[in-house]
Motif scaffolding. Structure first.
Motif, PDB file in Angstrom:
ATOM      1  N   TYR A  68       1.009  -1.103  -0.008  1.00 39.58           N
ATOM      2  CA  TYR A  68       0.016   0.107  -0.153  1.00 39.58           C
ATOM      3  C   TYR A  68       1.308   1.288  -0.049  1.00 39.58           C
ATOM      4  CZ  TYR A  68      -3.003   3.809   1.668  1.00 39.58           C
ATOM      5  OH  TYR A  68      -3.663   5.023   1.663  1.00 39.58           O
ATOM      6  N   GLU A  93      -5.209  -6.318  -3.046  1.00 38.95           N
ATOM      7  CA  GLU A  93      -6.844  -6.089  -3.083  1.00 38.95           C
ATOM      8  C   GLU A  93      -8.108  -5.299  -1.520  1.00 38.95           C
ATOM      9  OE1 GLU A  93      -8.565  -6.300  -5.987  1.00 38.95           O
ATOM     10  OE2 GLU A  93      -6.813  -6.736  -6.588  1.00 38.95           O
ATOM     11  N   ARG A  94      -6.959  -5.535  -0.542  1.00 39.45           N
ATOM     12  CA  ARG A  94      -7.599  -5.383   0.649  1.00 39.45           C
ATOM     13  C   ARG A  94      -6.825  -4.419   1.367  1.00 39.45           C
ATOM     14  NH1 ARG A  94     -12.969  -6.614   1.786  1.00 39.45           N
ATOM     15  NH2 ARG A  94     -14.012  -7.792   0.007  1.00 39.45           N
ATOM     16  N   VAL A  96      -6.273  -3.946   5.814  1.00 37.76           N
ATOM     17  CA  VAL A  96      -6.885  -4.037   6.834  1.00 37.76           C
ATOM     18  C   VAL A  96      -6.374  -3.113   8.148  1.00 37.76           C
ATOM     19  CG1 VAL A  96      -8.191  -5.490   8.782  1.00 37.76           C
ATOM     20  CG2 VAL A  96      -7.967  -5.923   6.145  1.00 37.76           C
ATOM     21  N   GLU A 117     -11.136  -1.987   6.806  1.00 37.66           N
ATOM     22  CA  GLU A 117     -10.965  -2.870   5.712  1.00 37.66           C
ATOM     23  C   GLU A 117     -11.737  -2.144   4.689  1.00 37.66           C
ATOM     24  OE1 GLU A 117     -12.386  -6.691   4.264  1.00 37.66           O
ATOM     25  OE2 GLU A 117     -12.500  -6.783   6.243  1.00 37.66           O
ATOM     26  N   ARG A 119     -11.450  -1.696  -0.118  1.00 35.89           N
ATOM     27  CA  ARG A 119     -10.945  -3.040  -1.163  1.00 35.89           C
ATOM     28  C   ARG A 119     -10.797  -1.893  -2.047  1.00 35.89           C
ATOM     29  NH1 ARG A 119     -15.024  -1.673  -4.055  1.00 35.89           N
ATOM     30  NH2 ARG A 119     -17.531  -1.484  -2.857  1.00 35.89           N
ATOM     31  N   TYR A 128      -9.076   3.418  -3.416  1.00 33.38           N
ATOM     32  CA  TYR A 128     -10.047   2.213  -1.840  1.00 33.38           C
ATOM     33  C   TYR A 128     -10.716   3.564  -1.685  1.00 33.38           C
ATOM     34  CZ  TYR A 128      -5.032  -0.761  -2.145  1.00 33.38           C
ATOM     35  OH  TYR A 128      -4.428  -0.831  -2.170  1.00 33.38           O
ATOM     36  N   CYS A 130     -14.026   2.404   1.480  1.00 29.92           N
ATOM     37  CA  CYS A 130     -14.455   1.644   2.414  1.00 29.92           C
ATOM     38  C   CYS A 130     -15.727   0.442   2.299  1.00 29.92           C
ATOM     39  CB  CYS A 130     -15.136   2.997   3.589  1.00 29.92           C
ATOM     40  SG  CYS A 130     -15.436   1.656   5.103  1.00 29.92           S
ATOM     41  N   ILE A 131     -15.682  -0.540   2.434  1.00 28.41           N
ATOM     42  CA  ILE A 131     -15.825  -2.312   2.758  1.00 28.41           C
ATOM     43  C   ILE A 131     -17.794  -2.019   3.478  1.00 28.41           C
ATOM     44  CG2 ILE A 131     -14.222  -3.480   2.378  1.00 28.41           C
ATOM     45  CD1 ILE A 131     -15.104  -4.542   5.285  1.00 28.41           C
TER      46      ILE A 131
END
Length: 142
Positions: A68, A93-94, A96, A117, A119, A128, A130-131
């Motif tokens: 990242y 991909e993710r 956290v 988290e 994605r 990115y 937020c999920i």
């Protein structure tokens, strides 16, 4: 300048010039009881200039954090003076608990035990979301 070879450890190579201190701090390398060498603005045919970090012991690294922060990093694991593993990092991909959601209405603002988290939604633009609430992460990558 010549920096010695390490017998057992990790070499983080191809770090974007000027980012090694940030990586040093995030990984907590100052807390290690081993040799850590940081080379800044080394000449590189591929990148022009680059930073390198050498750690004199094999430690557990969070590749998602490294990917990242600087997705071009190469992680080299050295054992008995020989390269045993080379990992070329990319954007994960993710992620956290690396980025925190800034949306005050996100459930992570009220539910403290929830992990933050995100994605990857756009690799090219390094974006990115937020999920939980779909808020875009604050831009951190250069």
């Amino acid at each position: 300048m010549i920096i010695g070879q390490i017998k057992d450890g990790i070499v983080l190579d191809h770090i974007t010039a000027g980012r090694s201190m940030e990586i040093y701090n995030i990984l907590g390398l100052d807390k290690l009881d081993c040799t850590v060498a940081m080379i800044q603005n080394a000449d590189s045919e591929k990148m022009g200039k680059k930073d390198i970090i050498k750690v004199g012991q094999v430690i557990d690294l969070d590749f998602a954090v490294l990917g990242y922060i600087d997705p071009g990093i190469t992680v080299n694991i050295i054992e008995n003076g020989k390269l045993v593993k080379r990992e070329h990092l990319t954007l994960p991909e993710r992620v956290v608990d690396i980025i925190h959601c800034n949306n005050p209405r996100c459930i992570t603002s009220t539910e403290q035990e929830l992990r933050h988290e995100f994605r990857l939604v756009d690799r090219e633009k390094k974006r990115y979301r937020c999920i939980y609430c779909e808020s875009e992460a604050p831009l951190h990558l250069k």
